[in-house]
Design a protein around this motif. Structure first.
Motif, PDB file in Angstrom:
ATOM      1  N   LYS A   8      39.480  49.217  22.985  1.00 59.86           N
ATOM      2  CA  LYS A   8      38.884  49.342  21.660  1.00 59.86           C
ATOM      3  C   LYS A   8      37.815  48.294  21.373  1.00 59.86           C
ATOM      4  CE  LYS A   8      43.149  51.339  19.752  1.00 59.86           C
ATOM      5  NZ  LYS A   8      44.230  51.170  18.741  1.00 59.86           N
ATOM      6  N   ASN A   9      37.880  47.139  22.009  1.00 57.85           N
ATOM      7  CA  ASN A   9      36.913  46.094  21.703  1.00 57.85           C
ATOM      8  C   ASN A   9      36.554  45.328  22.969  1.00 57.85           C
ATOM      9  OD1 ASN A   9      38.975  44.058  22.134  1.00 57.85           O
ATOM     10  ND2 ASN A   9      39.789  44.612  20.107  1.00 57.85           N
ATOM     11  N   ARG A  10      35.635  44.339  22.819  1.00 56.88           N
ATOM     12  CA  ARG A  10      35.148  43.609  23.986  1.00 56.88           C
ATOM     13  C   ARG A  10      36.279  42.880  24.703  1.00 56.88           C
ATOM     14  NH1 ARG A  10      30.369  39.575  22.822  1.00 56.88           N
ATOM     15  NH2 ARG A  10      29.455  41.584  22.193  1.00 56.88           N
ATOM     16  N   PHE A  11      37.161  42.248  23.948  1.00 55.86           N
ATOM     17  CA  PHE A  11      38.269  41.522  24.565  1.00 55.86           C
ATOM     18  C   PHE A  11      39.136  42.459  25.392  1.00 55.86           C
ATOM     19  CE2 PHE A  11      42.769  40.338  24.350  1.00 55.86           C
ATOM     20  CZ  PHE A  11      42.735  39.121  25.009  1.00 55.86           C
ATOM     21  N   GLU A  12      39.476  43.595  24.829  1.00 50.83           N
ATOM     22  CA  GLU A  12      40.313  44.545  25.550  1.00 50.83           C
ATOM     23  C   GLU A  12      39.589  45.099  26.763  1.00 50.83           C
ATOM     24  OE1 GLU A  12      41.777  47.560  22.984  1.00 50.83           O
ATOM     25  OE2 GLU A  12      43.122  46.228  21.896  1.00 50.83           O
ATOM     26  N   ARG A  13      38.283  45.305  26.642  1.00 54.41           N
ATOM     27  CA  ARG A  13      37.511  45.792  27.783  1.00 54.41           C
ATOM     28  C   ARG A  13      37.539  44.787  28.926  1.00 54.41           C
ATOM     29  NH1 ARG A  13      33.836  47.508  23.830  1.00 54.41           N
ATOM     30  NH2 ARG A  13      32.467  45.717  24.227  1.00 54.41           N
ATOM     31  N   ARG A  14      37.313  43.518  28.599  1.00 54.84           N
ATOM     32  CA  ARG A  14      37.321  42.495  29.641  1.00 54.84           C
ATOM     33  C   ARG A  14      38.712  42.356  30.259  1.00 54.84           C
ATOM     34  NH1 ARG A  14      33.655  37.748  26.756  1.00 54.84           N
ATOM     35  NH2 ARG A  14      31.621  38.746  27.092  1.00 54.84           N
ATOM     36  N   ARG A  15      39.721  42.450  29.440  1.00 55.81           N
ATOM     37  CA  ARG A  15      41.099  42.351  29.942  1.00 55.81           C
ATOM     38  C   ARG A  15      41.396  43.511  30.893  1.00 55.81           C
ATOM     39  NH1 ARG A  15      45.892  39.900  28.777  1.00 55.81           N
ATOM     40  NH2 ARG A  15      47.771  41.150  29.087  1.00 55.81           N
ATOM     41  N   ALA A  16      40.979  44.704  30.504  1.00 53.32           N
ATOM     42  CA  ALA A  16      41.192  45.875  31.346  1.00 53.32           C
ATOM     43  C   ALA A  16      40.413  45.758  32.655  1.00 53.32           C
ATOM     44  CB  ALA A  16      40.782  47.142  30.602  1.00 53.32           C
ATOM     45  N   GLU A  17      39.200  45.222  32.589  1.00 51.06           N
ATOM     46  CA  GLU A  17      38.381  45.051  33.791  1.00 51.06           C
ATOM     47  C   GLU A  17      39.022  44.051  34.749  1.00 51.06           C
ATOM     48  OE1 GLU A  17      34.666  43.922  32.168  1.00 51.06           O
ATOM     49  OE2 GLU A  17      34.110  45.952  31.540  1.00 51.06           O
ATOM     50  N   THR A  18      39.577  42.980  34.189  1.00 50.76           N
ATOM     51  CA  THR A  18      40.236  41.977  35.031  1.00 50.76           C
ATOM     52  C   THR A  18      41.465  42.566  35.707  1.00 50.76           C
ATOM     53  OG1 THR A  18      39.477  40.143  33.651  1.00 50.76           O
ATOM     54  CG2 THR A  18      41.377  39.724  35.048  1.00 50.76           C
ATOM     55  N   ARG A  19      42.253  43.274  34.935  1.00 52.60           N
ATOM     56  CA  ARG A  19      43.451  43.898  35.519  1.00 52.60           C
ATOM     57  C   ARG A  19      43.065  44.874  36.634  1.00 52.60           C
ATOM     58  NH1 ARG A  19      47.049  48.037  35.694  1.00 52.60           N
ATOM     59  NH2 ARG A  19      49.271  47.471  35.503  1.00 52.60           N
ATOM     60  N   GLN A  20      42.046  45.686  36.376  1.00 48.16           N
ATOM     61  CA  GLN A  20      41.655  46.666  37.382  1.00 48.16           C
ATOM     62  C   GLN A  20      41.090  45.989  38.627  1.00 48.16           C
ATOM     63  OE1 GLN A  20      42.484  49.876  37.141  1.00 48.16           O
ATOM     64  NE2 GLN A  20      41.808  50.001  39.270  1.00 48.16           N
ATOM     65  N   ALA A  21      40.415  44.859  38.440  1.00 48.81           N
ATOM     66  CA  ALA A  21      39.898  44.117  39.592  1.00 48.81           C
ATOM     67  C   ALA A  21      41.044  43.615  40.464  1.00 48.81           C
ATOM     68  CB  ALA A  21      39.032  42.955  39.122  1.00 48.81           C
ATOM     69  N   LEU A  22      42.112  43.146  39.852  1.00 48.70           N
ATOM     70  CA  LEU A  22      43.278  42.687  40.605  1.00 48.70           C
ATOM     71  C   LEU A  22      43.949  43.853  41.329  1.00 48.70           C
ATOM     72  CD1 LEU A  22      44.720  40.246  37.928  1.00 48.70           C
ATOM     73  CD2 LEU A  22      43.945  39.578  40.225  1.00 48.70           C
ATOM     74  N   VAL A  23      44.072  44.978  40.636  1.00 52.54           N
ATOM     75  CA  VAL A  23      44.672  46.160  41.265  1.00 52.54           C
ATOM     76  C   VAL A  23      43.818  46.630  42.435  1.00 52.54           C
ATOM     77  CG1 VAL A  23      45.223  48.605  40.914  1.00 52.54           C
ATOM     78  CG2 VAL A  23      45.917  46.923  39.206  1.00 52.54           C
ATOM     79  N   ARG A  24      42.508  46.629  42.243  1.00 56.77           N
ATOM     80  CA  ARG A  24      41.604  47.063  43.314  1.00 56.77           C
ATOM     81  C   ARG A  24      41.724  46.136  44.531  1.00 56.77           C
ATOM     82  NH1 ARG A  24      37.645  47.824  40.310  1.00 56.77           N
ATOM     83  NH2 ARG A  24      36.725  45.736  40.426  1.00 56.77           N
ATOM     84  N   ALA A  25      41.819  44.825  44.280  1.00 58.77           N
ATOM     85  CA  ALA A  25      41.984  43.871  45.379  1.00 58.77           C
ATOM     86  C   ALA A  25      43.291  44.121  46.125  1.00 58.77           C
ATOM     87  CB  ALA A  25      41.946  42.448  44.840  1.00 58.77           C
ATOM     88  N   ALA A  26      44.355  44.380  45.380  1.00 59.74           N
ATOM     89  CA  ALA A  26      45.652  44.643  46.005  1.00 59.74           C
ATOM     90  C   ALA A  26      45.606  45.930  46.821  1.00 59.74           C
ATOM     91  CB  ALA A  26      46.740  44.731  44.936  1.00 59.74           C
ATOM     92  N   ARG A  27      44.915  46.922  46.322  1.00 55.91           N
ATOM     93  CA  ARG A  27      44.769  48.172  47.072  1.00 55.91           C
ATOM     94  C   ARG A  27      44.027  47.941  48.382  1.00 55.91           C
ATOM     95  NH1 ARG A  27      43.163  53.483  43.627  1.00 55.91           N
ATOM     96  NH2 ARG A  27      42.360  53.934  45.718  1.00 55.91           N
ATOM     97  N   GLN A  28      43.000  47.143  48.338  1.00 51.67           N
ATOM     98  CA  GLN A  28      42.238  46.855  49.554  1.00 51.67           C
ATOM     99  C   GLN A  28      43.108  46.160  50.594  1.00 51.67           C
ATOM    100  OE1 GLN A  28      38.991  44.572  47.985  1.00 51.67           O
ATOM    101  NE2 GLN A  28      37.855  46.357  47.242  1.00 51.67           N
TER     102      GLN A  28
END
Length: 211
Positions: A8-28
């Motif tokens: 909904k907002n910039r903070f939540e967007r950045r939080r979601a991006e960070t989480r997805q970056a960690l998930v993507r790294a784990a997938r790799q």
């Protein structure tokens, strides 16, 4: 990769991006080595996020790698869903799932390696292809297309065969993946009660075009 509702907002967007970056790294890491002993520091560096960010999203590496597998399974299900939209015959849906999965060894190798190595323990997961396959099995049984007695048991057999196909495609890239997938799908349909001639015809139908 799968996405949830937009933040909904910039903070939540950045939080979601960070989480997805960690998930993507784990997938790799799972796809490359399958080594879940990688340190949180290594994971954070690969994700290009701060070490401290890890614990804002996950309590442990186990939780992160579980999330990575779930994310991969959901992407797998979404890719198949996008290709089979409009197919009503449960038998054709099962066959198309096998045949498209075989082709994903080339188009989505990371995803298929995770599925090969981690999929067995998620055959009855509530994410990914499993709930979609269970739905199609139940519809096929209700309509009389399939004559098996128990959808959950049938899902075990279907899922195990699908994982063996993934392993075959990754371990033997020289084989004709389309032929192997059609042959295995035909065997599964016959197991589900589809007459032999019908099972052969269904597994050789033209696949839907890419979206």
């Amino acid at each position: 990769m799968p996405t949830s509702a937009p933040p909904k907002n910039r903070f939540e967007r950045r939080r979601a991006e960070t989480r997805q970056a960690l998930v993507r790294a784990a997938r790799q890491i799972l796809a490359e080595t399958g080594d879940t002993s990688a340190s949180i520091q290594v994971i954070a560096e690969r994700a290009d996020v701060g070490f401290g960010s890890f614990y804002n999203h996950f309590e442990s590496k186990t939780e992160l790698f579980d999330a990575a597998v779930t994310d991969a399974l959901e992407e797998f299900g979404q890719v198949i869903d996008g290709r089979v939209e409009g197919i009503d015959d449960p038998a054709e849906l099962v066959a198309a799932g096998f045949r498209l999965t075989a082709r994903m060894a080339d188009s989505h190798p990371e995803l298929m390696r995770i599925l090969r190595d981690r999929g067995l323990s998620h055959i009855h997961s509530d994410r990914g292809l499993a709930p979609r396959a269970l739905r199609d099995l139940e519809i096929g049984m209700a309509s009389g297309r399939f004559t098996c007695g128990n959808a959950t048991t049938a899902l075990s057999a279907l899922g195990g065969t699908l994982l063996s196909l993934v392993a075959l495609r990754l371990d033997r890239p020289d084989l004709d993946g389309d032929e192997a997938a059609s042959d295995l799908a035909e065997m599964v349909l016959r197991m589900l009660g589809v007459p032999p001639d019908d099972a052969h015809e269904v597994t050789r139908r033209r696949l839907p075009e890419s979206a």
